[in-house]
Design a protein around this motif. Structure first.
Motif, PDB file in Angstrom:
ATOM      1  N   LEU A  29       0.819  -1.209   0.000  1.00 44.98           N
ATOM      2  CA  LEU A  29       0.000   0.000   0.000  1.00 44.98           C
ATOM      3  C   LEU A  29       0.860   1.269   0.000  1.00 44.98           C
ATOM      4  O   LEU A  29       0.323   2.377   0.045  1.00 44.98           O
ATOM      5  CB  LEU A  29      -0.917   0.031   1.233  1.00 44.98           C
ATOM      6  N   ARG A  30       2.156   1.078  -0.078  1.00 45.24           N
ATOM      7  CA  ARG A  30       3.077   2.205   0.086  1.00 45.24           C
ATOM      8  C   ARG A  30       3.827   2.433  -1.223  1.00 45.24           C
ATOM      9  O   ARG A  30       4.118   1.493  -1.970  1.00 45.24           O
ATOM     10  CB  ARG A  30       4.054   1.889   1.220  1.00 45.24           C
ATOM     11  N   GLY A  31       4.168   3.670  -1.508  1.00 45.61           N
ATOM     12  CA  GLY A  31       4.941   3.985  -2.696  1.00 45.61           C
ATOM     13  C   GLY A  31       5.821   5.194  -2.473  1.00 45.61           C
ATOM     14  O   GLY A  31       5.704   5.888  -1.454  1.00 45.61           O
ATOM     15  N   ALA A  32       6.684   5.469  -3.437  1.00 41.86           N
ATOM     16  CA  ALA A  32       7.642   6.562  -3.286  1.00 41.86           C
ATOM     17  C   ALA A  32       7.561   7.581  -4.415  1.00 41.86           C
ATOM     18  O   ALA A  32       8.397   8.482  -4.490  1.00 41.86           O
ATOM     19  CB  ALA A  32       9.062   5.992  -3.216  1.00 41.86           C
ATOM     20  N   MET A  33       6.551   7.476  -5.269  1.00 33.92           N
ATOM     21  CA  MET A  33       6.461   8.411  -6.389  1.00 33.92           C
ATOM     22  C   MET A  33       5.861   9.731  -5.902  1.00 33.92           C
ATOM     23  O   MET A  33       4.751   9.756  -5.349  1.00 33.92           O
ATOM     24  CB  MET A  33       5.611   7.819  -7.516  1.00 33.92           C
ATOM     25  N   PRO A  34       6.581  10.843  -6.080  1.00 30.96           N
ATOM     26  CA  PRO A  34       6.062  12.129  -5.591  1.00 30.96           C
ATOM     27  C   PRO A  34       4.919  12.629  -6.456  1.00 30.96           C
ATOM     28  O   PRO A  34       4.916  12.441  -7.683  1.00 30.96           O
ATOM     29  CB  PRO A  34       7.272  13.062  -5.703  1.00 30.96           C
ATOM     30  N   PRO A  35       3.924  13.281  -5.865  1.00 30.83           N
ATOM     31  CA  PRO A  35       2.831  13.827  -6.670  1.00 30.83           C
ATOM     32  C   PRO A  35       3.286  15.046  -7.463  1.00 30.83           C
ATOM     33  O   PRO A  35       4.315  15.661  -7.152  1.00 30.83           O
ATOM     34  CB  PRO A  35       1.775  14.203  -5.629  1.00 30.83           C
ATOM     35  N   ASN A  36       2.524  15.385  -8.460  1.00 34.18           N
ATOM     36  CA  ASN A  36       2.821  16.567  -9.269  1.00 34.18           C
ATOM     37  C   ASN A  36       2.834  17.834  -8.414  1.00 34.18           C
ATOM     38  O   ASN A  36       2.243  17.872  -7.327  1.00 34.18           O
ATOM     39  CB  ASN A  36       1.782  16.702 -10.386  1.00 34.18           C
ATOM     40  N   PRO A  37       3.489  18.896  -8.891  1.00 34.36           N
ATOM     41  CA  PRO A  37       3.529  20.145  -8.112  1.00 34.36           C
ATOM     42  C   PRO A  37       2.140  20.710  -7.863  1.00 34.36           C
ATOM     43  O   PRO A  37       1.192  20.451  -8.611  1.00 34.36           O
ATOM     44  CB  PRO A  37       4.355  21.086  -9.004  1.00 34.36           C
ATOM     45  N   ALA A  38       2.041  21.490  -6.805  1.00 34.38           N
ATOM     46  CA  ALA A  38       0.763  22.109  -6.448  1.00 34.38           C
ATOM     47  C   ALA A  38       0.591  23.438  -7.169  1.00 34.38           C
ATOM     48  O   ALA A  38       1.553  24.187  -7.370  1.00 34.38           O
ATOM     49  CB  ALA A  38       0.681  22.323  -4.943  1.00 34.38           C
ATOM     50  N   ALA A  39      -0.640  23.733  -7.550  1.00 36.94           N
ATOM     51  CA  ALA A  39      -0.993  25.026  -8.126  1.00 36.94           C
ATOM     52  C   ALA A  39      -1.438  25.961  -7.009  1.00 36.94           C
ATOM     53  O   ALA A  39      -1.908  25.513  -5.963  1.00 36.94           O
ATOM     54  CB  ALA A  39      -2.108  24.859  -9.151  1.00 36.94           C
ATOM     55  N   PRO A  40      -1.313  27.278  -7.204  1.00 33.25           N
ATOM     56  CA  PRO A  40      -1.860  28.196  -6.194  1.00 33.25           C
ATOM     57  C   PRO A  40      -3.372  28.094  -6.154  1.00 33.25           C
ATOM     58  O   PRO A  40      -4.010  27.702  -7.146  1.00 33.25           O
ATOM     59  CB  PRO A  40      -1.413  29.576  -6.699  1.00 33.25           C
ATOM     60  N   PRO A  41      -3.999  28.430  -5.035  1.00 34.35           N
ATOM     61  CA  PRO A  41      -5.464  28.380  -4.959  1.00 34.35           C
ATOM     62  C   PRO A  41      -6.078  29.280  -6.018  1.00 34.35           C
ATOM     63  O   PRO A  41      -5.555  30.360  -6.315  1.00 34.35           O
ATOM     64  CB  PRO A  41      -5.767  28.883  -3.547  1.00 34.35           C
ATOM     65  N   PRO A  42      -7.190  28.863  -6.611  1.00 37.26           N
ATOM     66  CA  PRO A  42      -7.823  29.685  -7.646  1.00 37.26           C
ATOM     67  C   PRO A  42      -8.482  30.911  -7.059  1.00 37.26           C
ATOM     68  O   PRO A  42      -8.796  30.971  -5.869  1.00 37.26           O
ATOM     69  CB  PRO A  42      -8.851  28.732  -8.254  1.00 37.26           C
ATOM     70  N   ARG A  43      -8.690  31.883  -7.930  1.00 36.40           N
ATOM     71  CA  ARG A  43      -9.371  33.120  -7.557  1.00 36.40           C
ATOM     72  C   ARG A  43     -10.555  33.337  -8.504  1.00 36.40           C
ATOM     73  O   ARG A  43     -10.597  32.751  -9.590  1.00 36.40           O
ATOM     74  CB  ARG A  43      -8.407  34.312  -7.650  1.00 36.40           C
ATOM     75  N   PRO A  44     -11.492  34.173  -8.140  1.00 26.57           N
ATOM     76  CA  PRO A  44     -12.587  34.463  -9.071  1.00 26.57           C
ATOM     77  C   PRO A  44     -12.066  35.055 -10.373  1.00 26.57           C
ATOM     78  O   PRO A  44     -11.064  35.777 -10.383  1.00 26.57           O
ATOM     79  CB  PRO A  44     -13.444  35.478  -8.310  1.00 26.57           C
ATOM     80  N   GLY A  45     -12.731  34.742 -11.464  1.00 30.52           N
ATOM     81  CA  GLY A  45     -12.343  35.262 -12.758  1.00 30.52           C
ATOM     82  C   GLY A  45     -12.030  34.146 -13.724  1.00 30.52           C
ATOM     83  O   GLY A  45     -12.356  32.977 -13.490  1.00 30.52           O
ATOM     84  N   ALA A  46     -11.375  34.509 -14.828  1.00 35.14           N
ATOM     85  CA  ALA A  46     -11.062  33.540 -15.870  1.00 35.14           C
ATOM     86  C   ALA A  46     -10.171  32.440 -15.329  1.00 35.14           C
ATOM     87  O   ALA A  46      -9.222  32.678 -14.577  1.00 35.14           O
ATOM     88  CB  ALA A  46     -10.376  34.246 -17.033  1.00 35.14           C
ATOM     89  N   MET A  47     -10.506  31.210 -15.711  1.00 39.35           N
ATOM     90  CA  MET A  47      -9.738  30.035 -15.305  1.00 39.35           C
ATOM     91  C   MET A  47      -9.672  29.115 -16.509  1.00 39.35           C
ATOM     92  O   MET A  47     -10.614  28.378 -16.807  1.00 39.35           O
ATOM     93  CB  MET A  47     -10.415  29.336 -14.118  1.00 39.35           C
ATOM     94  N   GLY A  48      -8.557  29.168 -17.239  1.00 35.75           N
ATOM     95  CA  GLY A  48      -8.471  28.429 -18.488  1.00 35.75           C
ATOM     96  C   GLY A  48      -9.517  28.958 -19.451  1.00 35.75           C
ATOM     97  O   GLY A  48      -9.641  30.163 -19.666  1.00 35.75           O
ATOM     98  N   ALA A  49     -10.278  28.060 -20.026  1.00 30.08           N
ATOM     99  CA  ALA A  49     -11.355  28.465 -20.923  1.00 30.08           C
ATOM    100  C   ALA A  49     -12.628  28.808 -20.172  1.00 30.08           C
ATOM    101  O   ALA A  49     -13.612  29.236 -20.775  1.00 30.08           O
ATOM    102  CB  ALA A  49     -11.635  27.352 -21.931  1.00 30.08           C
ATOM    103  N   GLY A  50     -12.613  28.613 -18.855  1.00 27.26           N
ATOM    104  CA  GLY A  50     -13.820  28.794 -18.066  1.00 27.26           C
ATOM    105  C   GLY A  50     -13.767  29.996 -17.154  1.00 27.26           C
ATOM    106  O   GLY A  50     -12.948  30.917 -17.317  1.00 27.26           O
ATOM    107  N   LEU A  51     -14.624  29.980 -16.158  1.00 27.50           N
ATOM    108  CA  LEU A  51     -14.798  31.108 -15.252  1.00 27.50           C
ATOM    109  C   LEU A  51     -15.085  30.598 -13.859  1.00 27.50           C
ATOM    110  O   LEU A  51     -15.911  29.700 -13.667  1.00 27.50           O
ATOM    111  CB  LEU A  51     -15.974  31.974 -15.733  1.00 27.50           C
ATOM    112  N   CYS A  52     -14.384  31.170 -12.867  1.00 30.97           N
ATOM    113  CA  CYS A  52     -14.676  30.886 -11.463  1.00 30.97           C
ATOM    114  C   CYS A  52     -15.529  32.020 -10.905  1.00 30.97           C
ATOM    115  O   CYS A  52     -15.185  33.201 -11.057  1.00 30.97           O
ATOM    116  CB  CYS A  52     -13.383  30.767 -10.653  1.00 30.97           C
TER     117      CYS A  52
END
Length: 390
Positions: free
Chosen positions: A220-243
């Protein structure tokens, strides 16, 4: 249907919580998203059976406030017709899953497949003893969007490889695809139960269990690190979408109708008390909603306030009207927390300024939490705004 089973602090749809303004009914949208039709239906139910207020929670759920006890059975019927109700209360409580709200829209998206399979299998009685706060996070994009969101078992990615990681472990175990990821996540949950992770009080978290000396089995254990973290989103454009954020995390029924009419094919509920519209074609329609926040610099984002009096029986002061008045005076980068009592439900952490209701007045805490020693005590509500410059 039977009368509502009112509980003290962990509401659901089947088991609402009694508050000062009626029942609080929590709705857990499958996969954390609503279709436009479901959003319209939910807004109508909130207006018909309650106060027309829908709260966005930090667990990516929705709460209907002010529901009348006598209306609860009809509300459950309505939620069932919209596909927003689990058949049983216990199964509802175990479906504690937060999934990346910025994932692809495709039905065969790996994260969506993980969320659907995990929800189905958690209904099994084998997981009946999982604590109510024990949760799963599915965050397998190229950047981790849910890094700061609490969860016990995390399905993530390392590069382009799916991994499963126990919270508290630096790395996770690689899996071949969504089916294997869900199977390993459930094996971790079984290990947690079998190894004594649940205390006598029914509570327990996997990170605390590991920190106390429990050791994960090798498979149940592994050593592969997860991908880097993104900053928390904010209201407004987010990619092709909107928050889209809402003042104090509360949508009015008419606001939810506007979101449903925005042109988005899905409304994704985020754990940052925002709604993500992944593909809006008519976002300009949202300008008609004064309580919707569409830009990251809105002063209302600097204030946090709980329900306060009279909606919460624990509070002796009104909170949100004061917070709204003070918002323009809060410096950029700072946060004002207006708490109806010392529990600090809206923000269980420090803020630059915290006003704490006590016996009809406010205590002021600087750079602390609502339960810290106040800088000033017993400030009458009428003096707070003048003192803080609002």
């Amino acid at each position: 249907m039977s009368a509502p089973a009112v509980r003290g602090w962990c509401p659901g749809a089947h088991r609402p919580m009694l508050s000062g303004d009626g029942l609080v009914v929590r709705v857990r949208p499958p996969g954390g998203e609503l279709t436009p039709d479901a959003a319209h239906g939910l807004a109508d139910l909130a207006a018909r059976h309650g106060h027309g207020i829908i709260e966005l929670t930090n667990r990516a759920n929705l709460q209907l406030r002010g529901v009348r006890a006598g209306a609860h059975p009809a509300l459950l019927d309505g939620l069932a017709r919209l596909g927003l109700l689990d058949p049983e209360a216990d199964a509802e409580g175990r479906r504690n899953i937060i999934v990346d709200p910025f994932r692809a829209l495709a039905a065969d998206d790996a994260q969506t497949r993980c969320a659907e399979a995990l929800a189905a299998q958690l209904a099994a009685r084998a997981f009946a003893l999982l604590p109510s706060k024990f949760g799963f996070v599915i965050d397998a994009g190229p950047l981790r969007r849910l890094d700061g969101i609490s969860g016990d078992i995390r399905i993530e990615a390392s590069g382009g490889t799916l991994i499963v990681r126990a919270d508290g472990e630096a790395g996770g175990r690689a899996v071949a695809g969504p089916a294997e990821a869900v199977a390993l996540a459930l094996d971790l949950a079984r290990w947690f139960l079998a190894s004594g992770g649940v205390g006598a009080d029914g509570r327990g978290r996997i990170a605390a269990h590991l920190a106390a000396g429990a050791t994960l089995p090798a498979d149940l254990r592994g050593a592969m690190p997860p991908n880097p973290a993104a900053p928390p989103p904010r209201p407004g454009a987010m990619g092709a979408g909107l928050c889209v954020a809402a003042a104090f995390g509360q949508l009015r029924a008419q606001d939810l109708h506007l979101l449903a009419d925005s042109g988005a094919t899905r409304l994704r509920i985020t754990p940052w008390r925002m709604v993500h519209l992944p593909d809006p074609s008519a976002a300009g329609r949202l300008d008609a909603a004064p309580d919707l926040i569409l830009t990251p610099g809105d002063p209302l984002l600097r204030v946090i306030a709980c329900t306060g009096a009279p909606g919460c029986p624990q509070a002796s002061v009104a909170t949100r009207e004061l917070a709204r008045a003070l918002a323009p005076a809060v410096p950029r980068g700072a946060t004002l927390h207006v708490s109806g009592c010392a529990k600090g439900c809206a923000r269980p952490g420090p803020a630059e300024l915290t006003l704490v209701g006590r016996e009809g007045a406010f205590d002021l805490v600087t750079n602390g939490t609502p339960w810290d020693e106040p800088h000033r005590r017993a400030i009458p509500p009428r003096q707070v705004q003048a003192m803080l410059g609002g």
